[in-house]
Design a protein around this motif. Structure first.
Motif, short mmCIF file in Angstrom:
data_model
loop_
_atom_site.label_atom_id
_atom_site.label_comp_id
_atom_site.label_asym_id
_atom_site.label_seq_id
_atom_site.Cartn_x
_atom_site.Cartn_y
_atom_site.Cartn_z
N ALA A 89 0.17 -1.45 0.18
CA ALA A 89 0.08 -0.19 0.53
C ALA A 89 1.15 1.33 0.11
O ALA A 89 0.67 2.59 -0.78
N GLN A 90 2.24 1.32 0.61
CA GLN A 90 3.05 1.92 0.81
C GLN A 90 3.51 2.82 -0.41
O GLN A 90 3.90 3.81 -0.30
N SER A 91 3.58 1.73 -1.46
CA SER A 91 4.42 2.04 -2.64
C SER A 91 3.58 2.87 -3.26
O SER A 91 4.10 3.58 -4.29
N TRP A 92 2.26 3.72 -3.48
CA TRP A 92 1.34 4.42 -3.62
C TRP A 92 1.49 5.64 -3.22
O TRP A 92 1.61 6.51 -3.78
N ASP A 93 2.47 5.83 -1.90
CA ASP A 93 2.97 7.62 -1.67
C ASP A 93 4.39 7.61 -1.84
O ASP A 93 4.22 9.01 -2.12
N ARG B 41 -7.64 -0.74 0.70
CA ARG B 41 -6.83 0.22 0.21
C ARG B 41 -6.25 0.09 -0.90
O ARG B 41 -6.89 -0.71 -1.77
N LYS B 42 -5.54 0.84 -1.46
CA LYS B 42 -5.56 0.70 -2.91
C LYS B 42 -4.89 0.17 -4.00
O LYS B 42 -4.06 -0.06 -2.87
N GLY B 43 -5.66 -0.03 -4.90
CA GLY B 43 -4.76 -1.32 -5.88
C GLY B 43 -4.79 -2.44 -5.06
O GLY B 43 -4.58 -3.34 -5.53
N THR C 246 -0.19 -2.54 -8.78
CA THR C 246 0.71 -1.41 -7.74
C THR C 246 1.95 -1.70 -8.27
O THR C 246 2.48 -1.77 -8.66
N PRO C 247 2.56 -0.21 -7.78
CA PRO C 247 3.89 0.09 -7.93
C PRO C 247 4.58 -0.97 -7.58
O PRO C 247 5.53 -1.54 -7.81
N TYR C 248 4.43 -1.96 -6.07
CA TYR C 248 5.24 -2.60 -5.52
C TYR C 248 5.48 -3.57 -6.63
O TYR C 248 6.67 -4.11 -6.80
N PRO D 104 5.96 5.61 -5.01
CA PRO D 104 6.50 5.04 -6.69
C PRO D 104 7.68 5.06 -6.84
O PRO D 104 8.56 3.86 -7.39
#
Length: 337
Positions: A97-101, A282-284, A156-158, A103
């Motif tokens: 989830a934090q990967s969206w903060d 959570r996004k994505g 997700t970016p992750y 990328p």
């Protein structure tokens, strides 16, 4: 057969302080192998990792604090000095989830810095296997079982960063005969896991009279693989796999997050309706990952042995025994570059 009788292995674990990394690090030391660990942070206390008490002197000599994002050249220097025969790689930004903060940070660390590191690793004369811990998130959400040949569909970016480095390894294997092996694992859990992860955080919250918040409606499905099975999987990759192959690892048990928390309520003797609330999704977030593990069974002889019920009991006992210490700490994720 004891593989150590064949030759002297020198095993390097990148990301030795990750949950799976420390479990494997201690397991291999206990089994008598020569192991070196590189991690961005110091080892945790024995409240987290019980094995620290027995191997503190070993860690003082063979554990190095180096940050991949900030100092990849120092990691390369240590690798060249150690000349490992086997590298197991858990290193990188690991939160979804934090990967969206940010990328860019995930792409810089998990792709740019990692590919820079691999440019040096691919020239190691001593290297026999490079084993990378990847994720089923590269496949994206799917109700159908995904095997090692399935197309990637990250959300997700992750997951994008993991997909990209997996593709890069395939290119290195094809063009340079690089001896990579990729293992994709369902969700890790077990004693010693970070307290912000869903299972330990839920147990801590309920033991200490806190309300636990489920993201979204809790209907997403997951499989959880215990640290004992994680270690046996990586040992199978070390001793039985062939270079330039990929393997999926999971358990036959699927459970929704809401039912997982119900199990934990039962363990802690709490009323679900009184101690759980629901928050935003959570996004994505993917609904489900289903891994086809036929190849791991047929080629490596691996299958999970720890049931979710038994594993949850182990985690519960670990937290209950150390609750006076853990209850004073933060259970929330704190980002580090």
């Amino acid at each position: 057969m004891d593989e150590r009788k064949q030759y002297k292995m020198k095993i390097l674990i990148l990301g030795s302080g990750s949950f799976a990394g420390q479990a494997l690090f201690s397991n291999l030391i206990e089994s008598g192998y020569e192991v070196i660990g590189i991690n961005r942070s110091t080892p945790k206390s024995s409240y987290y990792w019980h094995w620290i008490k027995s191997y503190r002197k070993y860690i003082d000599k063979y554990w190095f604090e180096i940050n991949l994002h900030k100092d990849p050249d120092f990691i390369i220097e240590k690798i060249n000095a150690f000349q490992p025969s086997h590298i197991i790689d858990f290193m990188g930004q690991g939160m979804v989830a934090q990967s969206w903060d940010d990328p860019n940070l995930w792409y810089e660390t998990n792709l740019a810095r990692k590919s820079y590191l691999l440019e040096s690793i691919k020239n190691l004369k001593s290297l026999e296997k490079y084993i990378r811990a990847s994720t089923p998130e590269v496949y994206g959400s799917s109700h159908l079982k995904q095997n090692e040949e399935s197309h990637f569909c990250p959300s997700t970016p992750y997951a994008v960063s993991h997909s990209a480095i997996d593709y890069h390894l395939r290119c290195l294997g094809k063009n340079y005969d690089f001896p990579y092996i990729i293992g994709r694992f369902s969700n890790f859990y077990g004693e010693g896991q970070q307290l912000y992860r869903v299972i330990p955080k839920a147990i801590l919250s309920l033991l200490n009279g806190e309300i636990f918040t489920i993201d979204g409606d809790g209907k997403s499905l997951r499989s959880f693989i215990h640290s004992d099975d994680i270690c046996s999987a990586f040992k199978a990759l070390l001793f039985k796999s062939q270079p330039k192959k990929e393997y999926n690892f999971s358990t036959p048990e699927e459970i929704s997050i809401i039912d997982l928390i119900r199990k934990i309520c039962h363990l802690t003797n709490k009323n679900f309706e009184k101690v759980v609330k629901f928050g935003p999704e959570r996004k994505g977030k993917d609904f489900i990952y289903r891994l086809d593990c036929t190849k791991s069974l047929s080629e490596l002889g691996w299958e999970s042995t720890i049931s979710l019920n038994d594993g949850l009991k182990k985690v519960y006992e670990w937290i209950e025994n150390n609750n006076s210490y853990f209850s004073k700490l933060s259970w929330d994720y704190e980002h580090k570059c």
